[in-house]
Design an enzyme around this catalytic site. Structure first.
Site, mmCIF file in Angstrom:
data_model
loop_
_atom_site.group_PDB
_atom_site.id
_atom_site.type_symbol
_atom_site.label_atom_id
_atom_site.label_comp_id
_atom_site.label_asym_id
_atom_site.label_seq_id
_atom_site.Cartn_x
_atom_site.Cartn_y
_atom_site.Cartn_z
ATOM 1 N N HIS A 175 0.835 -1.204 0.000
ATOM 2 C CA HIS A 175 0.000 0.000 0.000
ATOM 3 C C HIS A 175 0.866 1.248 0.000
ATOM 4 O O HIS A 175 0.629 2.207 -0.754
ATOM 5 C CB HIS A 175 -0.915 -0.020 1.227
ATOM 6 N N CYS A 182 -1.347 33.804 -17.740
ATOM 7 C CA CYS A 182 -0.136 33.841 -16.917
ATOM 8 C C CYS A 182 -0.415 33.570 -15.441
ATOM 9 O O CYS A 182 0.435 33.815 -14.598
ATOM 10 C CB CYS A 182 0.586 35.176 -17.081
#
Length: 835
Positions: free
Chosen positions: A434, A791
């Protein structure tokens, strides 16, 4: 049919068709629609579902030649989850369902293996009690440890039949296990549905942006048994090396074990390469299956298999979650092998994982004392203080402290800690545990199966070999090599590999969306160009005027006389010229978009309390204080109120550009809402350019206010380009303060399903995105050649990039280290658009 059957159900059905029914255990799938209906009805199973399950079970019984609950020859089934997207370890599973006090005797008689039958019953009683009834797993592990200690054995496999009987009885004493297998099945189905709403699953979905409304399917499949003795076992196999992507199958397996033993991390498994020594025929058959599945799916596969008395069965397959270097290596090799063309190969890469290729690694030139080694489970290096629980990792992250989560083995409930920690270290488990799976999926470095690590949670002590450490002490791990050290080893920036360069070159051929970078220093600009940026899409000039230069900037603002202000501004100009010149030289003729001063005044001014009481400076600072500075004197408003500042910046920029051959500059005016604002600012910029004799520049504006989107056709009259500042456009469009919303509101909004993720992370396309599209469309109705860029932080987000590509944007601009990610995401957007 993934949406309906879930990933596991769809893949098992397809794998049956590809490999044949004799290799894939039979079963049926309860659809995601049933889960969604169950949740919506307040945890009530949909009407008619019981009858449909009974019909499907009858078909399975006829196919298997056995009946669920038959005391002489019982059919046993597994009940597994299966969401549309893989959520490893987050949802629940019940194995060996159908066992009881009578059927265990039938299983023993049919198999001729009484120990196997009681081992299966013990496993079922443990898993049912944990998953369905909700008894903590530690209660069962404590009983197992007690019985092993009493019998003087170390491994579960060393427990004899009597010990397994005792364990089963002790488990049964903790709760009432129903003996009716149909009641068991009904309860197990409900438990899997409930696990979709469990805390760990919800946390995983939040981190990985998986919608709550998808639900999980439930797969009921005939059991095959890896715990039937020396010629049986279970494992996980990848069609290629899951860490590097090299074309050599890899994985883990355990003899005389069921699949949960391999992935839970409780036992340390054997490497897949050893399977050929143990069962050569099975190994050869598995290699053939892996090649077949990879060719069929056109992607690297992650499979689970069981060997029952020498016979191979395939339980599931899925496209493998892999770290970035493995994804890149697979893409390049797949094209070289003729498995995929370039576009298909690029489409297999998850661009969000590519950060890992840009993560720090240990400085190999520095000698370190290695305390211990384990399995190199997830690449990259990390260092930080030891924390022993997920909650401590989350707390450390919230306080800005780097941490390494150290556990014996991790469980699904630790997912929030994985996200918060810099790295993961476990003493047990392998590459398919896991811890390894989740760490790789999240891009976190991890070392697992480090047997020399001994952890005492109560005392807060961690012994690594001969070294005793405590919670809070610092360690470092190298998930690429599996090493652990307590040295403060330097971390170095990674180099882009040859394979990654190849993939990026393909992406540049495929994409139509340009990619620039946000950079405010020559170093950032040079780094951005090295990572493939086609220019600088945002150079924030205010960052150049903070720190040591802040007193000069403050003097220019608070000056009461023109001469004082002119003197302060004159002192700033050569500094700005030098900054601009260095950045322009670093980009070697690529475009640089320079944003004139944008932030509110208070960011440049000292706090009034720091100035003498009654002084002229304090009075002036107090006069300039604003109740809401982010919507006050900032951006173009600053340039109109203090035009000398914008003029100084323009003169510095043009003077610097005149000294750099091939300089390509774009002057950006921020926070424009009215066309007259840009008209005034442009008149100033054009006048300065004429006075300095500079030409060949462009003037544009940052679109970051709703009104600017709605009036973009008017604003475009004086603009050569628009750059959408999606950070502020999100704040002003949604009325959210980023700093406040993410700390106080966002979590609750996600919990009650108002939002599924932060709108500052991925663009709010129905709202903010539509404003952006309106601004782009209106702007180009005035100027068809208007250049359009983005941007904000969204310029580096793959999901947002797909939207920008579809919206006619010319380029995105993001932080330098996000440039490679944006290049890949832009190529994938173009590929998706062309299909």
């Amino acid at each position: 049919m993934r949406d309906l059957l879930g990933g596991k159900g769809a893949n098992v059905a397809e794998m049956t068709r590809v490999l044949g029914a004799e290799m894939v255990p039979a079963g049926f799938t309860i659809t995601t629609a049933a889960c969604i209906a169950y949740v919506a009805a307040g945890r009530e199973l949909p009407e008619g579902l019981d009858a449909e399950i009974e019909d499907a079970l009858g078909r399975l019984e006829r196919l298997a030649g056995r009946r669920l609950g038959d005391p002489e020859d019982p059919l046993l089934v597994s009940v597994r989850s299966g969401a549309r997207e893989s959520m490893p370890g987050m949802l629940d599973t019940v194995l060996n369902l159908g066992l009881g006090d009578e059927t265990v005797a039938g299983l023993a008689a049919r198999s001729g293996n009484e120990r196997f039958a009681w081992d299966s019953y013990r496993r079922f009683a443990q898993m049912y009690g944990n998953v369905v009834v909700g008894i903590p797993g530690e209660r069962f592990e404590e009983e197992i440890a007690r019985v092993k200690a009493e019998r003087g054995v170390e491994l579960d496999t060393e427990l004899d039949t009597d010990a397994l009987r005792e364990l089963t009885a002790s488990f049964r004493a903790l709760y009432e296990l129903p003996m009716d297998p149909r009641e068991q099945l009904r309860a197990a189905v409900r438990a899997v549905f409930d696990s979709w709403e469990g805390e760990r699953a919800v946390a995983y979905r939040r981190i990985n942006h998986i919608p709550d409304e998808w639900g999980t399917a439930v797969n009921v499949q005939q059991m095959v048994f890896g715990n039937m003795g020396d010629s049986s076992g279970s494992g996980v196999a990848f069609s290629r090396d899951e860490l590097t992507g090299a074309p050599t199958p890899s994985g883990d397996f355990l003899p005389d074990a069921q699949g949960e033993d391999v992935v839970s991390g409780v036992r340390t498994p054997r490497d897949l390469s050893e399977l050929g020594e143990w069962l050569p025929d099975v190994h050869a058959a598995l290699m053939d299956v892996l090649r077949t599945l990879e060719r069929h799916y056109g992607d690297m596969q992650d499979t689970e298999f069981t060997v029952q008395e020498g016979r191979l069965y395939m339980l599931q397959t899925r496209n493998a979650k892999r770290p970035a270097q493995a994804a890149v290596r697979f893409a390049v090799d797949a094209v070289a092998e003729g498995l995929l063309d370039r576009a298909a190969a690029v489409a297999t890469i998850d661009p969000s994982t590519l950060d890992a290729l840009l993560h720090p690694t240990f400085d190999q030139g520095v000698q370190t004392h290695v305390l211990a080694t384990g399995v190199a489970a997830s690449p990259g290096a990390a260092k930080g203080e030891i924390v022993l629980s997920a909650a401590e990792a989350v707390r450390a992250g919230a306080e800005g402290r780097d941490s390494i989560l150290v556990r014996s083995f991790t469980e699904a409930d630790d997912v929030a800690g994985f996200h918060a920690a810099r790295g993961i270290l476990t003493s047990e488990g392998g590459k398919a545990s896991h811890a390894a799976l989740v760490a790789r999926g999240m891009g976190r470095p991890a070392v697992t199966g480090a047997a020399a690590v001994q952890i005492d949670i109560e005392s807060g002590e961690v012994r690594i070999g001969e070294r005793l450490l405590h919670a809070g002490d610092h360690i470092a791990i190298d998930g690429s090599r599996g090493t652990i050290t307590a040295d403060d080893v330097p971390l170095i920036e990674p180099q882009v590999s040859r394979e990654f360069e190849t993939v990026l070159d393909w992406c540049d051929e495929l994409r139509t969306l340009g990619v620039r970078a946000n950079a405010d220093t020559p170093e950032d600009a040079a780094r951005a160009v090295a990572l493939g940026a086609e220019g600088i899409g945002l150079c924030r000039t205010e960052h150049m005027l903070l720190g040591e230069r802040q007193p000069l900037m403050a003097a220019a603002i608070i000056a009461e006389g023109e001469s004082e202000r002119a003197e302060a501004i004159a002192a700033l100009r050569p500094l700005q010229e030098s900054d601009f010149e260095q950045i322009l030289r670093a980009v070697d003729g690529r475009p640089v978009t320079v944003r004139l001063l944008d932030p509110p005044l208070h960011e440049f001014l000292p706090h009034p309390d720091a100035l003498p009481e009654g002084s002229p400076e304090r009075r002036r600072v107090e006069q300039l204080q604003e109740s809401n500075p982010m919507l006050g004197t900032r951006g173009v408003r600053l340039g109109i109120l203090f035009p000398d500042l914008y003029e100084m910046q323009a003169r510095a920029l043009f003077a610097a550009a005149a000294r750099v051959p091939g300089a390509n500059i774009e002057v950006m005016v921020p926070l424009v809402a009215y066309e007259r604002e840009l008209e005034i600012a442009r008149e100033l910029i054009d006048r300065v350019a004429a006075e300095t004799g500079f030409s060949g520049y462009q003037v544009g504006t940052m679109i970051e206010l709703p009104r600017a989107c709605f009036q973009a056709d008017r604003i475009a009259r004086d603009a050569d380009f628009f750059s959408f500042g999606t950070n502020d456009l999100t704040q002003t469009g949604l009325g959210f303060s980023r700093d406040d919303i993410e700390g106080r509101v966002l979590g609750r909004y996600i919990d009650v399903k108002i939002l599924d993720r932060s709108p500052f992370e991925t663009l709010d396309t129905p709202g903010v995105g539509q404003m952006l599209r309106m601004g782009a469309w209106l702007g180009r109705t005035t100027r068809h050649d208007l250049k359009l860029g983005v941007c904000g932080e969204h310029g580096g987000d793959p999901d947002s990039i797909a939207f920008f590509d579809a919206s006619g944007i010319d380029y995105v601009s993001c932080s330098p280290y996000r440039v490679p990610i944006a290049r890949v995401a832009a190529a994938q957007a173009a590929i998706a658009r062309s299909r």
